[in-house]
Design an enzyme around this catalytic site. Structure first.
Site, mmCIF file in Angstrom:
data_model
loop_
_atom_site.group_PDB
_atom_site.id
_atom_site.type_symbol
_atom_site.label_atom_id
_atom_site.label_comp_id
_atom_site.label_asym_id
_atom_site.label_seq_id
_atom_site.Cartn_x
_atom_site.Cartn_y
_atom_site.Cartn_z
ATOM 1 C CG HIS A 146 -1.942 1.118 1.173
ATOM 2 N ND1 HIS A 146 -3.290 0.881 1.052
ATOM 3 C CD2 HIS A 146 -1.803 2.466 1.189
ATOM 4 C CE1 HIS A 146 -3.941 2.038 1.018
ATOM 5 N NE2 HIS A 146 -3.039 3.022 1.093
ATOM 6 C CG HIS A 199 -1.141 7.020 -1.531
ATOM 7 N ND1 HIS A 199 -2.375 7.166 -2.133
ATOM 8 C CD2 HIS A 199 -1.351 6.285 -0.407
ATOM 9 C CE1 HIS A 199 -3.296 6.571 -1.388
ATOM 10 N NE2 HIS A 199 -2.701 6.021 -0.331
ATOM 11 C CD GLN A 249 -7.192 10.957 -1.572
ATOM 12 O OE1 GLN A 249 -6.039 10.567 -1.647
ATOM 13 N NE2 GLN A 249 -7.939 10.752 -0.500
ATOM 14 C CG HIS A 274 -7.569 4.264 0.674
ATOM 15 N ND1 HIS A 274 -7.069 3.848 -0.527
ATOM 16 C CD2 HIS A 274 -6.563 4.932 1.304
ATOM 17 C CE1 HIS A 274 -5.803 4.261 -0.633
ATOM 18 N NE2 HIS A 274 -5.472 4.914 0.456
ATOM 19 C CD GLU A 307 -6.659 6.413 6.058
ATOM 20 O OE1 GLU A 307 -6.976 6.464 4.859
ATOM 21 O OE2 GLU A 307 -5.533 6.730 6.484
ATOM 22 C CG ASP A 350 -0.928 5.136 3.488
ATOM 23 O OD1 ASP A 350 -1.216 5.307 2.300
ATOM 24 O OD2 ASP A 350 -1.703 5.429 4.416
ATOM 25 C CD1 TRP A 373 -3.287 12.370 4.137
ATOM 26 C CD2 TRP A 373 -2.081 12.081 2.266
ATOM 27 N NE1 TRP A 373 -4.102 12.612 3.058
ATOM 28 C CE2 TRP A 373 -3.393 12.441 1.895
ATOM 29 C CE3 TRP A 373 -1.142 11.846 1.258
ATOM 30 C CZ2 TRP A 373 -3.791 12.578 0.574
ATOM 31 C CZ3 TRP A 373 -1.542 11.982 -0.062
ATOM 32 C CH2 TRP A 373 -2.843 12.349 -0.397
HETATM 33 FE FE FE2 Z 1 -3.475 5.094 1.423
#
Ligand code: FE2
Length: 423
Positions: free
Chosen positions: A57, A59, A152, A210, A213, A309, A315
């Site tokens: 996982h 991005h 997203q 996702h 979350e 991630d 993030w």
């Molecule tokens: Fe993610």
């Protein structure tokens, strides 16, 4: 005549004194006392030889963008999504390709052999999709990159997102993603899950959403994900990423839910570094940890793999492609401290994540791909404890990255002149 022989390896299962011979990109033999000649011989000196790390996982369209156009001040998931929206407006295909390739270099040096990356499909230009399809092609000889079409901003909530997600799949993105907890209502979240699973079934693709979350104990889209997986016959092909709301759910409800998830053979991808940073932000004290119920899911027979991630993005401003760091955080947050539990955490960033990605020819056995990492550690627990150096990274029987062993010189009266952290 072999291309490469590694002598005196310790395997993750504890087997010691093993030699590994590679020929034609495959493992030709794995047994003690291989004497045949080889073009290259590496003495592992009893150190751990593992199949590569696998990150299920990530991005890659956002990585290494930290500070562009600004920092995430609150540190929350929602400010991260808003900041990502600003970055999407201004970043170009070339910029994403450059950053992604730089990240892949780091990942390879850290012993990662495969990455599943989500790619945003809400941008009508599909900038990230164009970039990462190009990157997938450019890195294929040294890194397996799987792409997930990830709306997203919500496939139902964002105008045009469904159409753009389908276009991304038509362009060659591998897997169907989603974000049901970000849709406008619980009903829309369930509807998005249903429709996206149907699209995957129609196209013969895997799903990786996702999912939940959030710290909201009533965010229960994983229930729909498990139901749709069974209804559409997608067992073993669907992953729930994050699943953090499970941390906060009612225990009786979870006792039913986990059984449903096991029936559907859902794959589970917690992202420990990110969720220990992002979850519980609305709490005062006590603050929830927000990691999904790793031990209970594992014990119910679900395949659980830890993902990283984010690295230096809207993030999460830290990270260094170190799957041992990811596993160590999962271990601590999940209190997985017995010897068996800690060894399992090593599996969660190697074999389990490889199973989730469906990697063919993965593993240390005769006939498998000659992909492996020699670590500066004697066993998986020591590798986790030390975040051990990746001394050699091997792909198809060829060394593609090397890192010197960590050591420190000492100048202390009556003490040795150097110290080996793995001693
Ligand atoms: Fe993610």
């Amino acid at each position: 005549m072999f291309d490469l022989v590694i002598r005196n390896a310790t395997l993750p299962d504890g087997t010691t004194g093993t030699d590994i011979a590679c020929a034609g990109g495959l493992i030709a033999a794995i047994e003690p006392g291989i004497t045949a000649e080889a073009a290259q011989v590496i003495d592992a000196t009893g150190r751990l030889v593992s199949p590569p790390f696998v990150d299920p996982h990530f991005h890659m369209d956002a990585t290494l963008s930290l500070g562009r156009p600004r920092m995430n001040v609150s540190g929350t998931l929602l400010e991260g999504i808003a900041l990502w929206g600003e970055l999407k407006e201004i970043q170009t295909v070339d910029e994403i390709v450059t950053r992604a390739l730089a990240y892949c270099d780091i990942a390879v040096s850290m012993g990662i052999g495969a990455i599943r990356s989500h790619v945003d499909t809400c941008d009508p230009r599909l900038t990230g999709v164009q970039a990462l399809l190009e990157v997938r092609e450019q890195v294929k000889d040294y890194l397996d990159l799987q792409l997930v079409a990830f709306p997203q901003d919500g496939v139902l909530r964002a105008p045009g997102a469904m159409e753009n997600t389908l276009r991304a799949l038509d362009m060659g993105v591998d897997i169907v993603g989603g974000i049901p907890h970000f849709e406008r209502t619980m009903a829309d979240g369930a509807a998005s899950t249903r429709r996206l699973c149907e699209i995957a079934a129609e196209r013969g693709l895997m799903v990786d959403m996702h999912c939940d979350e959030s710290d909201d104990p009533l965010s229960r889209h994983v229930e729909t994900l498990a139901f749709e997986t069974q209804r559409l016959g997608l067992q073993g092909r669907v992953a729930g990423s994050h699943l953090t709301s499970m941390h906060s759910m009612d225990n009786y409800y979870v006792s039913k839910l986990i059984a449903l998830m096991a029936e559907a053979d859902l794959r589970v991808i917690p992202n420990p570094l990110i969720n220990i940073m992002l979850q519980g932000r609305h709490d005062t004290y006590p603050k929830r940890r927000g990691q999904t119920r790793v031990r209970e899911l594992r014990d119910a027979g679900l395949v659980v793999g830890f993902g990283s991630d984010c690295v230096k993005d809207p993030w999460y401003s830290l990270g260094r492609a170190d799957m041992l760091d990811v596993a160590a955080m999962g271990l601590h947050v999940g209190q997985l401290s017995s010897r068996e539990d800690m060894r399992w955490c090593f599996d969660a960033v190697t074999v389990n994540s490889a199973a989730i990605m469906g990697l063919e020819g993965y593993g240390l056995a005769q006939g498998k791909k000659a992909d492996m990492v020699i670590l500066q550690a004697r066993d998986p627990i020591e590798a986790l404890r030390l975040r051990a150096a990746r001394l050699y990274v091997i792909r198809r029987g060829r060394v593609i990255a090397r890192t010197p062993a960590a050591t420190a010189e000492l100048s202390l009266p009556g003490r040795p002149g150097s110290v080996d952290p793995a001693a």
